[in-house]
Motif scaffolding. Structure first.
Motif, short mmCIF file in Angstrom:
data_model
loop_
_atom_site.label_atom_id
_atom_site.label_comp_id
_atom_site.label_asym_id
_atom_site.label_seq_id
_atom_site.Cartn_x
_atom_site.Cartn_y
_atom_site.Cartn_z
N GLU A 81 42.90 23.71 101.99
CA GLU A 81 42.21 25.00 102.05
C GLU A 81 40.73 24.81 102.42
O GLU A 81 40.18 25.54 103.25
N GLN A 82 40.09 23.80 101.83
CA GLN A 82 38.68 23.53 102.12
C GLN A 82 38.48 23.09 103.56
O GLN A 82 37.54 23.51 104.23
N VAL A 83 39.39 22.23 104.05
CA VAL A 83 39.29 21.76 105.43
C VAL A 83 39.55 22.92 106.40
O VAL A 83 38.85 23.07 107.41
N ALA A 84 40.51 23.76 106.08
CA ALA A 84 40.82 24.92 106.92
C ALA A 84 39.60 25.84 107.04
O ALA A 84 39.29 26.34 108.14
N LYS A 85 38.93 26.05 105.94
CA LYS A 85 37.73 26.91 105.94
C LYS A 85 36.65 26.31 106.82
O LYS A 85 35.99 27.02 107.59
N LYS A 86 36.47 25.00 106.73
CA LYS A 86 35.43 24.33 107.52
C LYS A 86 35.76 24.39 109.01
O LYS A 86 34.87 24.57 109.86
N LEU A 87 37.04 24.26 109.35
CA LEU A 87 37.46 24.27 110.76
C LEU A 87 37.72 25.68 111.27
O LEU A 87 38.12 25.86 112.42
N GLN A 88 37.53 26.65 110.36
CA GLN A 88 37.74 28.07 110.71
C GLN A 88 39.15 28.31 111.26
O GLN A 88 39.34 28.91 112.32
N THR A 89 40.10 27.80 110.49
CA THR A 89 41.50 28.00 110.85
C THR A 89 42.30 28.25 109.58
O THR A 89 41.72 28.41 108.50
N SER A 90 43.60 28.29 109.67
CA SER A 90 44.43 28.57 108.49
C SER A 90 44.92 27.28 107.84
O SER A 90 44.97 26.22 108.49
N GLN A 91 45.32 27.39 106.59
CA GLN A 91 45.85 26.23 105.87
C GLN A 91 47.16 25.77 106.50
O GLN A 91 47.46 24.58 106.57
N THR A 92 47.93 26.74 107.01
CA THR A 92 49.20 26.41 107.67
C THR A 92 48.98 25.53 108.89
O THR A 92 49.71 24.55 109.13
N LYS A 93 47.93 25.84 109.66
CA LYS A 93 47.63 25.03 110.85
C LYS A 93 47.16 23.63 110.48
O LYS A 93 47.46 22.66 111.19
N GLU A 144 48.21 22.00 107.89
CA GLU A 144 49.46 21.31 107.55
C GLU A 144 50.19 20.86 108.81
O GLU A 144 50.72 19.74 108.87
N GLN A 145 50.18 21.71 109.84
CA GLN A 145 50.85 21.36 111.09
C GLN A 145 50.13 20.21 111.80
O GLN A 145 50.76 19.31 112.36
N ILE A 146 48.80 20.23 111.76
CA ILE A 146 48.01 19.15 112.37
C ILE A 146 48.30 17.83 111.67
O ILE A 146 48.47 16.79 112.31
N GLU A 147 48.37 17.87 110.33
CA GLU A 147 48.61 16.64 109.56
C GLU A 147 50.05 16.15 109.70
O GLU A 147 50.35 15.01 109.34
N LYS A 148 50.94 16.98 110.20
CA LYS A 148 52.31 16.56 110.46
C LYS A 148 52.51 16.15 111.91
O LYS A 148 53.59 15.72 112.31
N GLY A 149 51.47 16.33 112.73
CA GLY A 149 51.56 15.99 114.14
C GLY A 149 52.18 17.07 114.98
O GLY A 149 52.54 16.85 116.14
N GLU A 150 52.31 18.27 114.41
CA GLU A 150 52.95 19.38 115.14
C GLU A 150 51.95 20.16 115.99
O GLU A 150 52.33 20.88 116.90
N LEU A 151 50.64 20.03 115.66
CA LEU A 151 49.58 20.68 116.43
C LEU A 151 48.51 19.66 116.78
O LEU A 151 48.21 18.78 115.96
N PRO A 152 47.93 19.75 117.98
CA PRO A 152 46.86 18.81 118.33
C PRO A 152 45.53 19.23 117.70
O PRO A 152 45.34 20.38 117.29
#
Length: 366
Positions: free
Chosen positions: A26-38, A40-48
């Motif tokens: 949640e904290q990282v999502a806020k810093k990157l101005q994106t969602s927590q779901t995204k 999770e997808q980035i950390e799974k390799g599903e999103l660049p």
């Protein structure tokens, strides 16, 4: 429209770095101005991950971009955890402070090739005898009747000079971490920048006690009697060093004190530059007051502290002093010497201390 650049980073490395530095999704999502779901997808390799996002992560973790392309993960050495609630997750700011402390300790060693001088031969003494012996080693008289801030600065300078142990400050932003120390070739003590000088003073010698016992520590520094054996030892050491029993008895006798009301406790606290709670504990440990009296004092003390916290307003800060304390007098002194020798540049100082150029210039060119 500006084209976004994507970077290929190992998903497991992104996840592990986030966890190492203590940030939630949640904290990282806020810093990157994106969602927590995204996230999770980035950390799974599903999103660049975009280059812009990578730069924001590097700034958040206070690391270089190169680290994200490393084959191995950085590992912070484990600091023994003496917090009251060790199950509670550490605040990310504490991880950042630890990383900074390890870095500055290594930097100091590389500049000087010197190690800390800890009198380990004293480690088997009890807390009271250790405090007395340590004062002799520091070769410093008991400092009294000075503002707590001045007493703190004098003791910090003495420890840095005699033991080659840098003392720095950092905004820990954690209710359960008052200070910590790191034991190594170059030992280091980190105080909570947000604490009052009299609190920092006690924390300083609590952490010194840990180093004298051959270990670092992450501490809540609870002053209560029911602390762990190690923390109780460190509390008694700090109390005896700052408010020696014999000297306190003399002050009480000189003032002909028989009853210890708020005025008397405040006066004694002012003599030694410590908090009222430390004085009340000394009076309890020396049998001047009962546990019931101490408990009642503590209840009222905590009420007053909460009231004062609510009334606390915005105060202008002396940023030169803040950044000096964050780097520590010893580290600044050695960097200044290295700078004058031509071993490091102003840019190196700015990068190492993470400060603006105008402060770096003040510290090494002044």
């Amino acid at each position: 429209m500006k084209k976004r650049m994507f970077v290929e980073i190992k998903p497991e490395l992104l996840r592990n770095l986030r966890e190492i530095f203590g940030f939630s999704k949640e904290q990282v999502a806020k810093k990157l101005q994106t969602s927590q779901t995204k996230i999770e997808q980035i950390e799974k390799g599903e999103l660049p991950l975009t280059l812009s996002q990578l730069k924001k992560l590097a700034k958040l973790y206070r690391v270089s971009l190169a680290l994200f392309f490393s084959e191995s993960l950085p590992k912070l050495p484990t600091v023994p955890d003496y917090r009251l609630n060790r199950e509670r997750k550490l605040n990310p700011e504490v991880f950042i402070a630890q990383k900074k402390a390890y870095y500055l300790a290594r930097e100091l060693y590389s500049l000087t090739e010197r190690t800390s001088t800890i009198p380990y031969h004293l480690h088997q003494l009890d807390a009271i005898q250790l405090a007395k012996s340590f004062r002799k080693i520091l070769d410093i008289e008991l400092i009294k009747n000075k503002p707590a801030k001045e007493i703190l600065q004098k003791y910090k300078s003495c420890i840095e000079e005699k033991m080659f142990v840098p003392v720095i400050e950092h905004p820990l932003k954690a209710e359960d971490v008052r200070a910590f120390s790191i034991h190594g070739d170059v030992c280091i003590i980190v105080l909570n920048e947000e604490d009052a000088p009299e609190v920092k003073l006690f924390s300083l010698f609590h952490e010194v006690a840990h180093l004298l016992k051959k270990t670092g520590a992450l501490c809540s520094i609870d002053l209560e009697i029911e602390s762990t054996e190690v923390e109780t030892f460190c509390n008694h050491f700090a109390a005896e060093f700052l408010v020696p029993a014999d000297d306190l008895r003399e002050e009480i006798s000189k003032r002909k004190l028989e009853h210890f009301d708020q005025a008397a406790v405040s006066e004694l606290a002012g003599v030694y530059g410590v908090s009222k709670q430390v004085i009340m504990l000394r009076l309890l440990w020396l049998n001047y007051i009962s546990r019931e009296t101490y408990a009642e004092f503590k209840r009222r003390y905590e009420q007053l502290e909460k009231a004062a916290e609510h009334k606390k307003g915005f105060a202008r800060r002396n940023w030169t002093e803040v950044f000096f304390n964050r780097a520590g007098g010893l580290i600044i002194t050695e960097m200044k010497k290295a700078y004058k020798r031509g071993d490091i540049t102003l840019s190196d100082v700015i990068s190492s201390l993470e400060i603006k150029a105008k402060y770096a210039e003040k510290f090494v060119e002044g």
